[in-house]
Write a protein that holds these residues in place. Structure first.
Motif, short mmCIF file in Angstrom:
data_model
loop_
_atom_site.label_atom_id
_atom_site.label_comp_id
_atom_site.label_asym_id
_atom_site.label_seq_id
_atom_site.Cartn_x
_atom_site.Cartn_y
_atom_site.Cartn_z
N VAL A 122 -30.20 -8.28 7.37
CA VAL A 122 -28.87 -7.74 7.99
C VAL A 122 -28.35 -8.79 8.48
CG1 VAL A 122 -27.61 -6.31 10.26
CG2 VAL A 122 -29.77 -5.80 9.49
N THR A 123 -26.97 -8.85 7.77
CA THR A 123 -25.83 -10.00 8.16
C THR A 123 -24.56 -9.57 8.39
OG1 THR A 123 -27.54 -11.18 6.44
CG2 THR A 123 -24.76 -12.28 6.41
N ILE A 124 -24.02 -10.51 9.34
CA ILE A 124 -22.38 -10.31 9.62
C ILE A 124 -22.39 -11.19 9.41
CG2 ILE A 124 -21.12 -9.88 11.54
CD1 ILE A 124 -23.38 -8.26 13.61
N GLY A 125 -20.46 -10.72 8.74
CA GLY A 125 -20.07 -11.90 7.50
C GLY A 125 -17.96 -11.92 8.75
N ARG A 126 -17.37 -12.58 8.70
CA ARG A 126 -16.13 -12.61 9.12
C ARG A 126 -15.38 -11.95 7.96
NH1 ARG A 126 -13.65 -13.75 14.95
NH2 ARG A 126 -12.00 -12.63 15.06
N CYS A 127 -14.67 -11.69 8.01
CA CYS A 127 -13.35 -11.80 6.48
C CYS A 127 -12.33 -12.94 6.74
CB CYS A 127 -12.40 -10.51 6.99
SG CYS A 127 -11.14 -9.74 5.18
N ARG A 134 -11.27 -9.10 11.20
CA ARG A 134 -12.18 -7.82 10.97
C ARG A 134 -13.98 -8.73 10.47
NH1 ARG A 134 -11.21 -2.84 11.13
NH2 ARG A 134 -12.45 -2.33 9.51
N PHE A 135 -14.85 -7.50 11.26
CA PHE A 135 -16.26 -8.20 10.60
C PHE A 135 -16.78 -7.29 10.26
CE2 PHE A 135 -15.40 -10.20 15.13
CZ PHE A 135 -16.24 -11.22 14.86
N TYR A 136 -17.89 -7.31 9.08
CA TYR A 136 -18.16 -6.79 8.46
C TYR A 136 -19.94 -6.71 8.11
CZ TYR A 136 -18.29 -10.92 5.26
OH TYR A 136 -18.38 -11.84 4.32
N VAL A 137 -20.62 -5.52 7.67
CA VAL A 137 -21.88 -6.22 7.39
C VAL A 137 -22.45 -6.30 5.95
CG1 VAL A 137 -24.00 -4.98 7.86
CG2 VAL A 137 -23.12 -4.93 9.67
N ASP A 138 -22.72 -7.66 5.80
CA ASP A 138 -23.16 -7.97 4.79
C ASP A 138 -24.48 -6.92 3.74
OD1 ASP A 138 -23.00 -9.39 1.46
OD2 ASP A 138 -22.62 -11.00 2.60
N ASP A 139 -23.93 -5.94 3.21
CA ASP A 139 -25.28 -5.33 2.54
C ASP A 139 -25.21 -5.73 1.59
OD1 ASP A 139 -23.11 -3.43 2.53
OD2 ASP A 139 -24.66 -1.92 3.37
N SER A 140 -24.11 -6.45 0.75
CA SER A 140 -24.48 -7.02 -0.57
C SER A 140 -25.89 -7.51 -1.61
CB SER A 140 -23.46 -7.90 -1.09
OG SER A 140 -23.39 -9.49 -0.94
N ARG A 141 -26.00 -7.10 -2.89
CA ARG A 141 -27.65 -7.69 -2.76
C ARG A 141 -27.86 -9.58 -3.09
NH1 ARG A 141 -28.28 -6.33 -8.90
NH2 ARG A 141 -28.33 -4.68 -7.74
N PHE A 147 -15.32 -11.08 2.52
CA PHE A 147 -13.92 -9.35 2.91
C PHE A 147 -14.42 -8.00 3.46
CE2 PHE A 147 -12.13 -12.36 -1.00
CZ PHE A 147 -11.64 -12.83 0.14
N CYS A 148 -14.06 -7.95 4.26
CA CYS A 148 -14.18 -6.75 4.91
C CYS A 148 -13.84 -5.53 3.73
CB CYS A 148 -13.67 -6.45 5.77
SG CYS A 148 -11.09 -6.52 6.46
N SER A 149 -12.93 -6.04 3.30
CA SER A 149 -12.47 -4.69 2.69
C SER A 149 -11.82 -4.94 1.35
CB SER A 149 -11.41 -3.88 3.36
OG SER A 149 -10.46 -4.44 3.28
N ASN A 150 -11.85 -3.53 -0.30
CA ASN A 150 -11.52 -4.63 -1.36
C ASN A 150 -9.85 -4.24 -0.93
OD1 ASN A 150 -13.62 -3.41 -2.30
ND2 ASN A 150 -13.50 -1.87 -2.82
N ALA A 151 -9.52 -4.02 -0.24
CA ALA A 151 -7.37 -4.54 -0.45
C ALA A 151 -7.52 -5.76 0.08
CB ALA A 151 -7.12 -3.72 0.93
N CYS A 152 -8.45 -6.15 1.49
CA CYS A 152 -8.04 -7.80 1.60
C CYS A 152 -8.55 -8.57 0.58
CB CYS A 152 -9.38 -8.41 3.08
SG CYS A 152 -8.50 -7.52 4.48
#
Length: 169
Positions: A122-127, A134-141, A147-152
């Protein structure tokens, strides 16, 4: 339920609350399973600064002070539960049917403690987008999400392209 999934889900709920998002299906399901009502806005607003500080600290892999402060304010009450059915016991950090802020405080504090201590799952990142907090939980491989979203991500890519294009013309 796998323990790492539980930590990840609680971390996602913490990030969702800090970002000010509407309750997700995950949050609604976790609250239903644990017999928790949505918190009232007054109590949630009082809880939010400590949670935000702990999420920010976890996104930086420290400092540990904000996470410890949240743990002191909302000490986990670790217990084994099998609400998923017999033969599937797992740890909980707060009793079922507790008031929402108490349950969130205890559960999120414990999950964020795992994250700040380097739980590799479990990793948390900031956009990284300009102007986004915004923050996000990075569950990429490979845990390289930025980024928090595709829009950003798209907005940042377009801005970089335009800056390069402007510099060459």
């Amino acid at each position: 339920m796998r323990y790492v999934d539980y930590i990840g889900n609680l971390t996602r709920i913490a990030v969702e609350i800090v970002n000010g998002d509407d309750p997700s299906e995950l949050r609604q399901e976790m609250f239903r399973q644990h017999r928790i009502a949505e918190p009232d806005t007054t109590h949630l607003a009082q809880f939010l600064p400590a949670l935000r500080a702990a999420v920010e600290a976890a996104s930086q892999a420290g400092p540990i002070g904000p996470v410890n402060a949240l743990l002191e304010q909302h000490p986990p009450l670790i217990r084994v539960d099998d609400h998923d059915g017999e033969g599937s016991p797992h740890l909980h950090f707060a009793p079922n049917a507790a008031d929402a802020v108490s349950w969130l405080g205890r559960s999120c504090a414990a999950a964020l403690a795992h994250v700040v201590c380097g739980d590799p799952a479990v990793t948390i990142g900031r956009c990284h987008a300009t102007g986004c907090t915004r923050f996000y939980v990075d569950d990429s491989r490979n845990r390289t999400r930025r980024f928090c979203s595709n829009a950003c991500a798209s907005r940042t890519t377009v801005a970089a392209y335009r800056a390069r294009h402007k510099a060459t013309s």
